[in-house]
Design a protein around this motif. Structure first.
Motif, short mmCIF file in Angstrom:
data_model
loop_
_atom_site.label_atom_id
_atom_site.label_comp_id
_atom_site.label_asym_id
_atom_site.label_seq_id
_atom_site.Cartn_x
_atom_site.Cartn_y
_atom_site.Cartn_z
N LEU A 46 0.83 -1.20 0.00
CA LEU A 46 0.00 0.00 0.00
C LEU A 46 0.86 1.25 0.00
CD1 LEU A 46 -2.92 1.01 0.07
CD2 LEU A 46 -2.77 1.00 2.57
N LEU A 47 1.89 1.25 0.81
CA LEU A 47 2.80 2.39 0.89
C LEU A 47 3.42 2.68 -0.48
CD1 LEU A 47 4.48 4.49 2.44
CD2 LEU A 47 6.00 2.63 3.12
N ALA A 48 3.92 1.66 -1.14
CA ALA A 48 4.55 1.85 -2.45
C ALA A 48 3.55 2.37 -3.48
CB ALA A 48 5.17 0.54 -2.93
N ARG A 49 2.29 1.98 -3.35
CA ARG A 49 1.28 2.39 -4.33
C ARG A 49 0.77 3.80 -4.09
NH1 ARG A 49 -0.43 4.14 -8.27
NH2 ARG A 49 -2.43 3.64 -9.19
N VAL A 50 0.65 4.23 -2.85
CA VAL A 50 0.06 5.56 -2.61
C VAL A 50 1.09 6.69 -2.74
CG1 VAL A 50 -1.89 4.70 -1.27
CG2 VAL A 50 0.21 5.41 -0.09
N LEU A 51 2.36 6.34 -2.71
CA LEU A 51 3.37 7.37 -2.95
C LEU A 51 3.34 7.78 -4.42
CD1 LEU A 51 6.50 5.96 -1.07
CD2 LEU A 51 5.26 8.06 -0.51
N PRO A 52 3.60 9.04 -4.73
CA PRO A 52 3.77 9.41 -6.13
C PRO A 52 4.92 8.57 -6.71
CG PRO A 52 3.60 11.37 -4.76
CD PRO A 52 3.72 10.20 -3.82
N LYS A 53 4.84 8.25 -7.97
CA LYS A 53 5.81 7.33 -8.57
C LYS A 53 7.25 7.79 -8.38
CE LYS A 53 2.55 5.55 -11.90
NZ LYS A 53 2.13 5.49 -13.29
N ARG A 54 7.53 9.06 -8.60
CA ARG A 54 8.91 9.53 -8.42
C ARG A 54 9.36 9.38 -6.98
NH1 ARG A 54 9.99 15.23 -10.91
NH2 ARG A 54 12.08 14.87 -10.11
N TYR A 55 8.48 9.62 -6.03
CA TYR A 55 8.82 9.46 -4.61
C TYR A 55 9.11 7.99 -4.31
CZ TYR A 55 7.19 14.17 -3.27
OH TYR A 55 7.03 15.52 -3.13
N ALA A 56 8.27 7.10 -4.85
CA ALA A 56 8.46 5.67 -4.59
C ALA A 56 9.80 5.19 -5.14
CB ALA A 56 7.30 4.87 -5.20
N VAL A 57 10.14 5.61 -6.35
CA VAL A 57 11.41 5.21 -6.95
C VAL A 57 12.57 5.83 -6.17
CG1 VAL A 57 12.83 5.27 -9.04
CG2 VAL A 57 10.35 4.89 -9.23
N ALA A 58 12.44 7.09 -5.82
CA ALA A 58 13.50 7.75 -5.04
C ALA A 58 13.70 7.05 -3.70
CB ALA A 58 13.16 9.23 -4.83
N TRP A 59 12.63 6.65 -3.07
CA TRP A 59 12.72 5.93 -1.79
C TRP A 59 13.46 4.61 -1.97
CZ3 TRP A 59 8.55 2.06 -0.48
CH2 TRP A 59 8.84 1.39 0.72
N ALA A 60 13.12 3.85 -3.00
CA ALA A 60 13.82 2.58 -3.24
C ALA A 60 15.31 2.82 -3.49
CB ALA A 60 13.18 1.85 -4.42
N CYS A 61 15.61 3.88 -4.22
CA CYS A 61 17.02 4.21 -4.49
C CYS A 61 17.75 4.61 -3.20
CB CYS A 61 17.12 5.33 -5.53
SG CYS A 61 16.63 4.81 -7.18
N GLN A 62 17.05 5.33 -2.34
CA GLN A 62 17.64 5.71 -1.04
C GLN A 62 17.94 4.46 -0.23
OE1 GLN A 62 14.97 7.52 1.80
NE2 GLN A 62 16.62 8.77 2.64
#
Length: 180
Positions: A46-62
């Motif tokens: 759910l967390l990965a889906r509700v984040l804006p896509k760029r935020y989700a990708v940036a989070w995974a990269c972090q």
């Protein structure tokens, strides 16, 4: 249908997790309820889906910056980060091609897929007819990458995944969510 319930459908949350969600919930509250009830995998989805896509990708990269990755995986992370910094079609396509070539078998492939599946077309570059990715695919790739990174140390899997998720929770405070 509320954003939360739509995301729960798209990410195929389990019945027990879905029973805990209410349409009126905001993203942060919904994820927190699942975490508190021990529904960690569904909370991650759910967390990965509700984040804006760029935020989700940036989070995974972090998250990727905090774990020891082989060069192949780092290459996928670099491509995903490049798309985050400059979300242009050429960067998205490069990430998509890298993930596709890697057969989605490594952390780097999943990191690249998170950016590569963010829009554009999944068809070969030579194909004129576009094949847009379903909107939830970026979140699926992020979930795979986060779980694989947490699993690098199996004894600390749950702890590591919780650490990763805690970082992303602050991103939900801005009130921005994916709407498409």
């Amino acid at each position: 249908m509320s954003i939360i319930m739509q995301a729960a459908d798209q990410m195929e949350l389990g019945a027990s997790a879905r029973a805990r969600l209410e349409p009126r919930m905001g993203p942060r509250e919904a994820v927190q309820v699942l975490l508190e009830d021990g529904e960690t995998q569904d909370a991650l989805k759910l967390l990965a889906r509700v984040l804006p896509k760029r935020y989700a990708v940036a989070w995974a990269c972090q998250c990727a910056r905090d774990v020891p990755l082989p060069l192949e995986d780092k290459a996928g992370a670099v491509l995903a980060e490049q798309w985050v910094r400059e979300p242009e079609e050429t960067h998205r396509r490069a990430a998509f091609e890298y993930a596709n070539a890697g057969g989605y078998r490594s952390i780097g492939s999943w990191l690249a897929a998170s950016a590569g599946w963010s829009g554009g077309s999944l068809a070969p570059a030579s194909q004129e007819t576009p094949v847009p990715p379903p909107d939830h695919l970026t979140a699926c790739a992020v979930v795979a990458a986060v779980n694989l990174m947490a699993g690098l140390d199996p004894a600390r899997f749950e702890h590591r995944r919780a650490e990763f998720m805690a970082r992303a929770m602050s991103l939900l405070g801005a009130g921005e969510t994916q709407t498409s």
